[in-house]
Scaffold this motif. Structure first.
Motif, short mmCIF file in Angstrom:
data_model
loop_
_atom_site.label_atom_id
_atom_site.label_comp_id
_atom_site.label_asym_id
_atom_site.label_seq_id
_atom_site.Cartn_x
_atom_site.Cartn_y
_atom_site.Cartn_z
N MET A 1 6.79 1.10 38.10
CA MET A 1 5.82 2.43 38.78
C MET A 1 4.17 2.22 38.46
SD MET A 1 7.78 5.87 38.58
CE MET A 1 6.81 7.25 38.68
N GLY A 2 4.80 0.89 37.18
CA GLY A 2 2.86 0.84 37.01
C GLY A 2 2.98 1.40 36.04
N LEU A 3 3.22 2.17 35.23
CA LEU A 3 3.29 3.35 34.28
C LEU A 3 3.88 3.24 32.61
CD1 LEU A 3 4.17 6.23 36.40
CD2 LEU A 3 2.02 5.27 36.14
N LEU A 4 4.22 1.70 32.52
CA LEU A 4 4.98 1.47 31.60
C LEU A 4 2.97 1.15 30.34
CD1 LEU A 4 7.16 1.69 29.48
CD2 LEU A 4 7.44 -1.29 30.17
N THR A 5 2.62 1.77 30.33
CA THR A 5 1.49 1.58 29.52
C THR A 5 1.36 1.93 28.06
OG1 THR A 5 0.13 2.99 30.59
CG2 THR A 5 0.49 0.54 31.81
N VAL A 6 0.42 2.12 27.75
CA VAL A 6 -0.09 2.31 26.01
C VAL A 6 -0.61 3.76 26.67
CG1 VAL A 6 0.03 0.89 24.87
CG2 VAL A 6 -1.70 1.83 25.79
N ASP A 7 -1.09 3.89 27.27
CA ASP A 7 -2.07 5.29 28.01
C ASP A 7 -1.24 6.15 28.67
OD1 ASP A 7 -4.86 4.12 27.70
OD2 ASP A 7 -4.81 2.60 29.48
N HIS A 8 -0.18 5.55 29.19
CA HIS A 8 0.94 6.18 29.76
C HIS A 8 2.00 6.60 28.82
CE1 HIS A 8 2.70 8.49 32.52
NE2 HIS A 8 3.89 8.23 32.92
N LEU A 9 1.97 6.22 27.71
CA LEU A 9 3.08 6.67 26.81
C LEU A 9 2.33 6.79 25.83
CD1 LEU A 9 5.58 3.07 26.63
CD2 LEU A 9 5.91 5.59 27.83
N ASN A 10 1.16 7.06 25.44
CA ASN A 10 -0.02 8.20 24.36
C ASN A 10 0.51 7.15 23.58
OD1 ASN A 10 -1.60 9.59 23.95
ND2 ASN A 10 -0.37 11.25 22.98
N LEU A 11 0.99 6.32 23.11
CA LEU A 11 1.19 5.36 21.84
C LEU A 11 0.22 5.87 21.01
CD1 LEU A 11 2.75 2.02 23.04
CD2 LEU A 11 3.75 4.71 22.46
N ARG A 12 0.73 5.48 19.81
CA ARG A 12 -1.04 5.47 19.10
C ARG A 12 -0.98 4.24 17.75
NH1 ARG A 12 1.84 10.59 14.31
NH2 ARG A 12 1.63 12.34 16.12
N VAL A 13 -2.24 3.65 19.09
CA VAL A 13 -2.48 1.86 18.18
C VAL A 13 -4.07 2.46 19.24
CG1 VAL A 13 0.02 1.33 19.19
CG2 VAL A 13 -1.86 1.67 20.96
N GLU A 14 -4.90 1.64 18.45
CA GLU A 14 -6.29 1.29 19.53
C GLU A 14 -6.00 0.25 20.25
OE1 GLU A 14 -10.60 -0.64 17.17
OE2 GLU A 14 -8.59 -0.84 16.09
N ARG A 15 -6.70 0.99 21.32
CA ARG A 15 -6.58 0.57 22.40
C ARG A 15 -7.47 -0.70 22.61
NH1 ARG A 15 -4.15 5.19 22.30
NH2 ARG A 15 -2.25 6.29 24.45
N TYR A 16 -7.16 -1.92 23.39
CA TYR A 16 -7.91 -2.52 23.89
C TYR A 16 -8.99 -2.03 24.95
CZ TYR A 16 -10.35 -6.95 25.44
OH TYR A 16 -10.94 -8.23 25.23
N ASP A 17 -10.28 -2.01 25.22
CA ASP A 17 -10.62 -1.73 25.89
C ASP A 17 -11.90 -3.45 27.17
OD1 ASP A 17 -13.09 -0.79 27.62
OD2 ASP A 17 -14.22 0.29 26.32
N PRO A 18 -10.87 -3.07 27.96
CA PRO A 18 -11.18 -3.95 28.81
C PRO A 18 -13.02 -4.30 29.60
CG PRO A 18 -9.82 -3.02 30.01
CD PRO A 18 -10.08 -2.52 28.36
N GLU A 19 -13.62 -2.64 29.27
CA GLU A 19 -14.99 -3.01 29.37
C GLU A 19 -15.88 -3.12 28.92
OE1 GLU A 19 -15.84 0.50 31.93
OE2 GLU A 19 -13.74 0.37 33.30
N ALA A 20 -15.24 -3.05 27.65
CA ALA A 20 -16.69 -3.80 26.34
C ALA A 20 -17.38 -4.61 26.74
CB ALA A 20 -15.48 -2.99 24.79
#
Length: 471
Positions: free
Chosen positions: A423-442
């Motif tokens: 479904m395209g939902l297996l991401t750190v955002d959807h799973l709400n994992l405790r990690v420092e997320r990589y910001d592709p826009e930065a």
């Protein structure tokens, strides 16, 4: 249906999780911990983040096409000069050294929109590359789920094989004792010895499978497996196959990536068409020339507007236009294929999940029945109503049933995350994992305006690159 299966899974995985929870919560490693570790240590993610930064730089490079170009230049020349006097006919020759230093500047005034189309195409390519990074993120997390559950499954099967080996050793001892008093024959003892040898071989194979799964875990997660805690709940996903397919079509990163690639190819077609038109540039040049022998200076300023356009280039520009159109058509066709593949993947993942839930229900009942049968046959054997072979067969049936239950529980958890991935939902955002997320826009926001190397923004970008290099 999904929530019913979740309740069934909770009852089914309880037995599998019991031995793990007793090992101590202080050193326990959950599936969420493993996913976070995989996200933070994945070399594949780092590789694709670097590719995304390269795509970001394409935006800066194409943006620079619309800006002034300023260069310095300098040269030292020796000119051989020969002169003849018309009055006397005298001829003089010699070398005249001179040096020139100057600055040139030019800016594109008009190119039929080709440069602007290039900028827009590079922006769409960035967006497509970001979706490609999400796909890689899903792959990394799904590999982590598989490796985690493989270790949990194989570790439980090894424990099961060890317990079975101990039971068969007791069965062999019992057969030998009964043989000595004449209750059974030598054949019964041989049967017990053969089954014990087979159990040792099965244990060795199970330990080999566990070692292989641990290596897969180390490669996927970045660390060796510790005290893994079996998940007792399933992730939230769709409630039906139709919902899974609908969400996949809307949000799967592969679908979004192709859509951006189509827009990028459209802009490239427009750029190739614009290349057939005229170009207007403003050019300027400021220079000073010194004749070294005469110690004289010549200063000059040149200003001008250049208008140019193709007349005949052997058909190259027309070929490039047709080529860009063919590539656009190919990307459009890939959208159709991608849509069908995503729907198929979502349907397949959902079917596997449903099948695994049914398999758990059946295997749990099978274990209960096999255990009752084994205990009954063993008691009947003590009374002489059953043979040693009957006991060993019932024991093997119970072992197979328990192994099937363990495998089914692990399969269902992997299948549930497979539904999320489809479904395209297996991401750190959807799973709400405790990690420092990589910001592709930065990084994109730092480079999209093509900052100069010595500007304030350029120096900030330089510090970011140094920080990335130290990671």
């Amino acid at each position: 249906m999904f929530h019913f299966l979740k309740k069934t899974a909770r009852r089914g995985v309880a037995a599998l999780a019991l031995s793990t929870s007793l090992a101590g919560l202080a050193s326990a490693e959950t599936l969420s911990d493993a996913l976070a570790s995989a996200y933070e240590h994945s070399g594949l993610l780092e590789q694709n983040r670097a590719l995304l930064r390269a795509a970001d730089e394409d935006v800066a490079a194409t943006t620079a096409l619309l800006r002034p170009i300023v260069d310095w230049f300098g040269s030292v020349n020796y000119d051989y000069v020969g002169t003849r006097s018309a009055a006397t006919g005298t001829r003089t020759t010699g070398w005249t050294p001179d040096a020139t230093l100057g600055i040139s500047a030019s800016i594109l005034l008009y190119d039929n929109g080709a440069s602007k189309f290039a900028v827009e195409s590079s922006k769409e390519t960035v967006l497509a590359t970001r979706q490609g990074l999400v796909s890689v993120e899903q792959q990394v997390l799904f590999d982590a789920v598989q490796s985690f559950m493989n270790v949990v499954r194989d570790d439980e099967i090894v424990d099961l094989r060890i317990n079975n080996l101990r039971l068969l050793e007791r069965e062999l001892q019992a057969a030998q004792d009964r043989f000595e008093v004449g209750e059974v024959t030598r054949t019964d003892v041989a049967l017990a010895e053969a089954r014990l040898a087979g159990a040792r071989a099965s244990l060795a194979a199970a330990q080999g499978d566990l070692a292989a799964s641990e290596e897969f875990y180390a490669a996927a997660i970045g660390t060796r497996p510790g005290n893994l805690v079996t998940p007792t709940s399933l992730p939230s996903a769709a409630n039906s196959i139709e919902e899974a397919k609908a969400v996949a079509i809307r949000s799967h990163p592969d679908m979004l990536r192709v859509q951006h690639e189509i827009l990028a190819s459209e802009f490239l077609v427009n750029r190739a068409r614009a290349a057939l038109g005229p170009t207007v540039r403003f050019d300027s040049r400021v220079s000073t020339r010194r004749v070294l022998d005469e110690n004289t200076f010549q200063d000059g300023i040149d200003l001008g507007v250049t208008l140019s356009g193709p007349i005949y280039r052997g058909g190259q520009l027309s070929a490039l236009l047709r080529q860009s159109m063919a590539r656009r058509d190919a990307v459009r066709a890939s959208l159709h294929l991608t849509r069908h593949n995503i729907r198929q993947q979502a349907g397949t993942a959902w079917s596997r999940f449903i099948a695994s839930g049914s398999q758990i229900q059946a295997s749990v009942r099978q274990v209960e029945a096999a255990r009752i049968a084994f205990e009954g046959v063993r008691e009947e054997a003590k009374l002489g109503a059953r043979t040693t072979l009957d006991v060993l067969t019932a024991e093997q049936d119970l072992l197979d049933a328990e192994a099937d239950r363990i495998t089914a529980q692990a399969t269902q958890i992997v299948a549930a995350y497979g539904v999320l991935s489809s479904m395209g939902l297996l991401t750190v955002d959807h799973l709400n994992l405790r990690v420092e997320r990589y910001d592709p826009e930065a990084y994109y926001n730092l480079v999209k305006n093509a900052p100069a190397l010595r500007s304030e923004q350029g120096q900030k970008l330089d510090r970011v690159l140094k920080a990335i290099g130290k990671q």
